[in-house]
Design an enzyme around this catalytic site. Structure first.
Site, PDB file in Angstrom:
ATOM      1  N   GLY A 100      37.608  38.908  46.156  1.00  0.00           N
ATOM      2  CA  GLY A 100      37.034  37.702  45.570  1.00  0.00           C
ATOM      3  C   GLY A 100      35.828  37.295  46.376  1.00  0.00           C
ATOM      4  N   ARG A 101      35.995  36.220  47.148  1.00  0.00           N
ATOM      5  CA  ARG A 101      34.904  35.693  47.970  1.00  0.00           C
ATOM      6  C   ARG A 101      33.669  35.382  47.132  1.00  0.00           C
ATOM      7  NH1 ARG A 101      35.461  38.089  53.920  1.00  0.00           N
ATOM      8  NH2 ARG A 101      37.585  38.845  53.772  1.00  0.00           N
ATOM      9  N   HIS A 102      33.899  34.677  46.039  1.00  0.00           N
ATOM     10  CA  HIS A 102      32.785  34.291  45.180  1.00  0.00           C
ATOM     11  C   HIS A 102      33.199  33.126  44.274  1.00  0.00           C
ATOM     12  CE1 HIS A 102      34.932  37.258  42.590  1.00  0.00           C
ATOM     13  NE2 HIS A 102      34.602  36.403  41.626  1.00  0.00           N
ATOM     14  N   ALA A 103      32.221  32.591  43.579  1.00  0.00           N
ATOM     15  CA  ALA A 103      32.421  31.599  42.522  1.00  0.00           C
ATOM     16  C   ALA A 103      31.554  32.064  41.350  1.00  0.00           C
ATOM     17  CB  ALA A 103      31.990  30.216  42.997  1.00  0.00           C
TER      18      ALA A 103
ATOM     19  N   HIS B 119      36.785  31.370  45.289  1.00  0.00           N
ATOM     20  CA  HIS B 119      38.152  31.875  45.331  1.00  0.00           C
ATOM     21  C   HIS B 119      38.244  33.222  46.040  1.00  0.00           C
ATOM     22  CE1 HIS B 119      36.320  33.147  41.523  1.00  0.00           C
ATOM     23  NE2 HIS B 119      37.116  34.193  41.535  1.00  0.00           N
TER      24      HIS B 119
END
Length: 138
Positions: free
Chosen positions: A50-53, A99
């Site tokens: 993830g590590r993104h929006a 997230h």
């Protein structure tokens, strides 16, 4: 203010003797029309994905197998952690929610998305995510 993440319970039809089926149909119980579905699997337990929006995309994440820990961060800095471990429960993630996901051995994540893949929709840099909302580190 942006929407909040929340858990969605899918219908669970069947019983322990024969097994179960869960169903997602347009607008029931998903809060959007599905434009894309994908699944993640064979992810090592030590990896955080993830590590993104997203700017526009809404998603519902489901642990089709195993356990998935999902951490969400709102633009306000509010953090929540969800343990997905039942294939009839999903987590709704609205736009502009950072997230991350971490998987148990053998976990399979099914994702329903409201938009087709478009790289420009992703906010992959955490500092940029904070800047989008006018938040600065003090």
């Amino acid at each position: 203010m942006s929407k909040q993440p929340y858990l969605i319970e899918f219908p669970q039809l069947g019983d322990p003797a024969i097994g179960y089926i869960s169903v997602a149909e347009p607008q029931q119980p998903l809060p959007f029309q599905i434009a894309r579905a994908f699944w993640t699997y064979t992810t090592p337990e030590t990896i955080v994905r993830g590590r993104h929006a997203h700017h526009r995309t809404e998603q519902v994440l489901v642990a089709a197998a195993g356990r998935i820990l999902v951490s969400t961060e709102m633009p306000t800095g509010a953090i929540q952690v969800y343990a997905l471990e039942s294939p009839h429960v999903g987590l709704y993630i609205p736009p502009y929610v950072w997230h991350t996901m971490q998987y148990s051995a053998g976990a399979v994540q099914l994702t329903f998305a409201s938009t087709p893949y478009e790289e420009a929709d992703y906010i992959r840099d955490y500092a940029e995510f904070r800047r989008v909302w006018g938040v600065t580190n003090k």
